[in-house]
Design a protein around this motif. Structure first.
Motif, PDB file in Angstrom:
ATOM      1  N   GLU A 103      52.378  74.124  34.287  1.00 52.35           N
ATOM      2  CA  GLU A 103      50.806  73.991  34.979  1.00 52.35           C
ATOM      3  C   GLU A 103      50.482  72.928  35.048  1.00 52.35           C
ATOM      4  O   GLU A 103      50.114  72.882  36.549  1.00 52.35           O
ATOM      5  CB  GLU A 103      50.433  74.310  34.395  1.00 52.35           C
ATOM      6  N   VAL A 104      50.299  71.335  34.487  1.00 47.77           N
ATOM      7  CA  VAL A 104      49.693  70.756  34.772  1.00 47.77           C
ATOM      8  C   VAL A 104      50.434  70.111  36.375  1.00 47.77           C
ATOM      9  O   VAL A 104      49.902  69.577  37.651  1.00 47.77           O
ATOM     10  CB  VAL A 104      49.400  69.606  33.415  1.00 47.77           C
ATOM     11  N   ILE A 105      52.077  69.820  35.816  1.00 46.72           N
ATOM     12  CA  ILE A 105      53.010  69.423  36.776  1.00 46.72           C
ATOM     13  C   ILE A 105      52.446  69.929  38.695  1.00 46.72           C
ATOM     14  O   ILE A 105      52.638  68.726  39.662  1.00 46.72           O
ATOM     15  CB  ILE A 105      54.190  69.565  36.522  1.00 46.72           C
ATOM     16  N   ARG A 106      52.439  71.508  38.138  1.00 45.11           N
ATOM     17  CA  ARG A 106      52.116  72.061  39.517  1.00 45.11           C
ATOM     18  C   ARG A 106      50.979  71.657  40.282  1.00 45.11           C
ATOM     19  O   ARG A 106      51.491  71.781  41.321  1.00 45.11           O
ATOM     20  CB  ARG A 106      52.288  73.447  38.988  1.00 45.11           C
ATOM     21  N   HIS A 107      49.714  71.874  39.945  1.00 44.65           N
ATOM     22  CA  HIS A 107      48.592  70.992  39.819  1.00 44.65           C
ATOM     23  C   HIS A 107      48.418  69.663  40.839  1.00 44.65           C
ATOM     24  O   HIS A 107      48.319  68.914  41.861  1.00 44.65           O
ATOM     25  CB  HIS A 107      47.729  71.172  38.341  1.00 44.65           C
ATOM     26  N   PHE A 108      49.529  68.900  40.083  1.00 49.08           N
ATOM     27  CA  PHE A 108      49.725  67.468  40.769  1.00 49.08           C
ATOM     28  C   PHE A 108      50.908  67.069  41.787  1.00 49.08           C
ATOM     29  O   PHE A 108      50.183  67.116  42.555  1.00 49.08           O
ATOM     30  CB  PHE A 108      50.947  66.768  39.216  1.00 49.08           C
ATOM     31  N   GLN A 109      51.825  68.299  41.786  1.00 50.03           N
ATOM     32  CA  GLN A 109      52.707  68.813  42.676  1.00 50.03           C
ATOM     33  C   GLN A 109      51.398  68.819  44.158  1.00 50.03           C
ATOM     34  O   GLN A 109      51.704  68.393  45.408  1.00 50.03           O
ATOM     35  CB  GLN A 109      53.482  69.182  42.537  1.00 50.03           C
ATOM     36  N   LEU A 140      48.354  68.448  45.070  1.00 46.27           N
ATOM     37  CA  LEU A 140      47.238  67.335  45.194  1.00 46.27           C
ATOM     38  C   LEU A 140      48.772  65.514  45.981  1.00 46.27           C
ATOM     39  O   LEU A 140      48.004  65.485  46.597  1.00 46.27           O
ATOM     40  CB  LEU A 140      46.972  66.783  43.586  1.00 46.27           C
ATOM     41  N   GLY A 141      49.851  66.163  46.002  1.00 48.08           N
ATOM     42  CA  GLY A 141      50.751  65.225  46.310  1.00 48.08           C
ATOM     43  C   GLY A 141      51.250  64.220  46.132  1.00 48.08           C
ATOM     44  O   GLY A 141      51.281  63.404  46.302  1.00 48.08           O
ATOM     45  N   VAL A 142      50.479  64.167  45.006  1.00 48.11           N
ATOM     46  CA  VAL A 142      50.490  63.399  43.466  1.00 48.11           C
ATOM     47  C   VAL A 142      52.136  62.970  43.006  1.00 48.11           C
ATOM     48  O   VAL A 142      52.402  61.309  42.654  1.00 48.11           O
ATOM     49  CB  VAL A 142      49.678  63.427  42.400  1.00 48.11           C
ATOM     50  N   MET A 143      52.155  64.048  42.584  1.00 45.76           N
ATOM     51  CA  MET A 143      53.713  63.503  42.037  1.00 45.76           C
ATOM     52  C   MET A 143      55.261  64.908  42.875  1.00 45.76           C
ATOM     53  O   MET A 143      54.960  66.247  43.703  1.00 45.76           O
ATOM     54  CB  MET A 143      54.428  64.419  40.706  1.00 45.76           C
ATOM     55  N   GLU A 144      56.592  64.465  43.154  1.00 42.17           N
ATOM     56  CA  GLU A 144      57.509  65.610  42.993  1.00 42.17           C
ATOM     57  C   GLU A 144      58.449  65.831  41.573  1.00 42.17           C
ATOM     58  O   GLU A 144      58.560  64.521  41.322  1.00 42.17           O
ATOM     59  CB  GLU A 144      58.297  64.825  44.410  1.00 42.17           C
ATOM     60  N   THR A 145      59.040  66.788  42.106  1.00 37.10           N
ATOM     61  CA  THR A 145      59.941  67.310  41.024  1.00 37.10           C
ATOM     62  C   THR A 145      61.052  67.591  42.144  1.00 37.10           C
ATOM     63  O   THR A 145      61.229  68.443  42.643  1.00 37.10           O
ATOM     64  CB  THR A 145      60.298  68.619  40.452  1.00 37.10           C
ATOM     65  N   ARG A 146      61.830  66.752  41.217  1.00 41.40           N
ATOM     66  CA  ARG A 146      63.350  66.503  42.051  1.00 41.40           C
ATOM     67  C   ARG A 146      64.058  67.215  40.671  1.00 41.40           C
ATOM     68  O   ARG A 146      65.241  67.054  40.521  1.00 41.40           O
ATOM     69  CB  ARG A 146      63.574  65.269  42.203  1.00 41.40           C
ATOM     70  N   LYS A 147      65.553  68.502  41.934  1.00 40.10           N
ATOM     71  CA  LYS A 147      65.891  69.455  41.072  1.00 40.10           C
ATOM     72  C   LYS A 147      67.568  67.816  40.111  1.00 40.10           C
ATOM     73  O   LYS A 147      67.930  67.367  41.225  1.00 40.10           O
ATOM     74  CB  LYS A 147      66.829  70.328  41.725  1.00 40.10           C
ATOM     75  N   GLY A 148      67.407  67.960  38.667  1.00 38.54           N
ATOM     76  CA  GLY A 148      68.102  67.392  38.784  1.00 38.54           C
ATOM     77  C   GLY A 148      68.663  66.124  37.500  1.00 38.54           C
ATOM     78  O   GLY A 148      69.121  65.474  37.332  1.00 38.54           O
ATOM     79  N   SER A 149      66.641  66.089  38.643  1.00 32.69           N
ATOM     80  CA  SER A 149      66.250  64.126  38.733  1.00 32.69           C
ATOM     81  C   SER A 149      65.302  64.238  37.386  1.00 32.69           C
ATOM     82  O   SER A 149      65.136  62.786  36.940  1.00 32.69           O
ATOM     83  CB  SER A 149      66.634  63.590  39.707  1.00 32.69           C
ATOM     84  N   GLY A 150      64.711  65.343  37.659  1.00 37.04           N
ATOM     85  CA  GLY A 150      63.348  65.005  36.945  1.00 37.04           C
ATOM     86  C   GLY A 150      62.079  65.013  38.073  1.00 37.04           C
ATOM     87  O   GLY A 150      61.555  65.080  39.417  1.00 37.04           O
ATOM     88  N   THR A 151      61.369  64.311  37.302  1.00 32.81           N
ATOM     89  CA  THR A 151      59.952  64.324  37.925  1.00 32.81           C
ATOM     90  C   THR A 151      58.840  63.207  38.740  1.00 32.81           C
ATOM     91  O   THR A 151      59.403  62.315  37.424  1.00 32.81           O
ATOM     92  CB  THR A 151      58.346  64.824  37.602  1.00 32.81           C
ATOM     93  N   TYR A 152      58.956  63.079  39.343  1.00 31.40           N
ATOM     94  CA  TYR A 152      58.721  61.145  40.298  1.00 31.40           C
ATOM     95  C   TYR A 152      57.048  61.521  40.562  1.00 31.40           C
ATOM     96  O   TYR A 152      56.416  62.315  40.940  1.00 31.40           O
ATOM     97  CB  TYR A 152      59.463  60.927  40.857  1.00 31.40           C
ATOM     98  N   LEU A 153      56.474  59.750  40.287  1.00 29.68           N
ATOM     99  CA  LEU A 153      55.272  60.049  40.565  1.00 29.68           C
ATOM    100  C   LEU A 153      54.488  59.070  42.983  1.00 29.68           C
ATOM    101  O   LEU A 153      55.510  58.676  42.706  1.00 29.68           O
ATOM    102  CB  LEU A 153      54.308  59.188  39.724  1.00 29.68           C
ATOM    103  N   LEU A 154      54.164  60.208  42.978  1.00 24.94           N
ATOM    104  CA  LEU A 154      54.848  59.892  44.595  1.00 24.94           C
ATOM    105  C   LEU A 154      52.834  58.791  45.370  1.00 24.94           C
ATOM    106  O   LEU A 154      53.048  58.391  46.256  1.00 24.94           O
ATOM    107  CB  LEU A 154      54.175  60.844  45.490  1.00 24.94           C
ATOM    108  N   LYS A 155      52.155  58.953  43.764  1.00 21.08           N
ATOM    109  CA  LYS A 155      50.791  58.433  44.085  1.00 21.08           C
ATOM    110  C   LYS A 155      49.987  57.865  43.484  1.00 21.08           C
ATOM    111  O   LYS A 155      50.388  58.412  41.794  1.00 21.08           O
ATOM    112  CB  LYS A 155      50.200  59.116  45.728  1.00 21.08           C
TER     113      LYS A 155
END
Length: 239
Positions: free
Chosen positions: A60-66, A68-83
């Protein structure tokens, strides 16, 4: 060779109100770990174990950041900070996915109308003698540069920031600076036109006079006149 600095840990949460604190705890970790855009966040299982919460809360928290355009989850790789995220601030980086530059400018202008009109009205009510002196100095410099070069982008911004400071509410300045950071590439010289919104120049002195007179309605109207010209120029230059 100097010793390697210890990696910061994610602090566990107290037993009560865990869900409401996950977001703040994760922001604090990101800030303390000095994660930069492009860096990978800890894996979902690691976050669950460190924070003592379930998978649904973490997601839920990760979706919140997504959102906002702050994070991105890449399938099979993980979650990355965008800003970048700073725990010392109460705001988050802004993100806008507009179909065109024209649409992005017009959408930000809609938000600016509400923020800037209110800020100028609050400044008119709360301004002190010191505030007036600072605003007038910024305005005088803006007028000097404008008459010399025909444009005064940085000086115009300094004038408006001085008005925001005169509200004695730091959120006004934070919001404007966040918006400028998000759209800096075309706020400085939209469409490569340094004369953007030049016709609004005379209204800045009238806005200042309204703030001096503590006339909140006049301050609102002069602000609207400035932003109306900005809107006209956006539409004209965008075709």
């Amino acid at each position: 060779m100097p010793p390697t600095a210890a990696r910061p840990t994610i602090a566990p949460l107290p037993p009560l109100d865990r869900a409401s604190q996950v977001l703040d705890s994760l922001v604090t970790y990101i800030d303390g770990a000095a994660l930069a855009p492009g860096d990978r966040l800890p894996a979902e299982r690691e976050l669950m174990a460190a924070l003592g919460v379930g998978r649904s809360t973490v997601r839920e928290v990760i979706r919140h950041f997504q959102a906002l355009g702050v994070m991105e989850t890449r399938k099979g790789s993980g979650t990355y900070l965008l800003k970048p995220i700073n725990a010392a601030t109460i705001h988050m980086p802004l993100s806008l996915d507009a179909a065109s530059l024209r649409d992005a400018l017009l959408q930000t202008l809609e938000v600016r109308r509400g923020i800037e009109c209110e800020a100028c009205m609050v400044a008119a009510r709360r301004r002190t003698a010191e505030d007036i002196a600072i605003i007038e100095a910024k305005l005088d410099e803006m007028e000097r540069v404008h008459h010399l070069k025909g444009t005064a982008g940085e000086e115009d911004l300094a004038f408006h920031l001085a008005i925001y400071d005169a509200t004695h509410n730091p959120l006004f300045r934070q919001l404007l600076e966040q918006m400028r950071e998000a759209f800096e590439r075309f706020w400085d010289k939209p469409f490569d036109r340094p004369d953007f919104a030049r016709r609004s120049f005379p209204f800045h002195r009238r806005l200042f006079n309204a703030i001096v007179a503590q006339d909140t309605e006049a301050a609102r109207l002069e602000t609207l006149k400035i932003l109306d010209i900005v809107e006209e120029d956006i539409k004209d230059m965008a075709g």
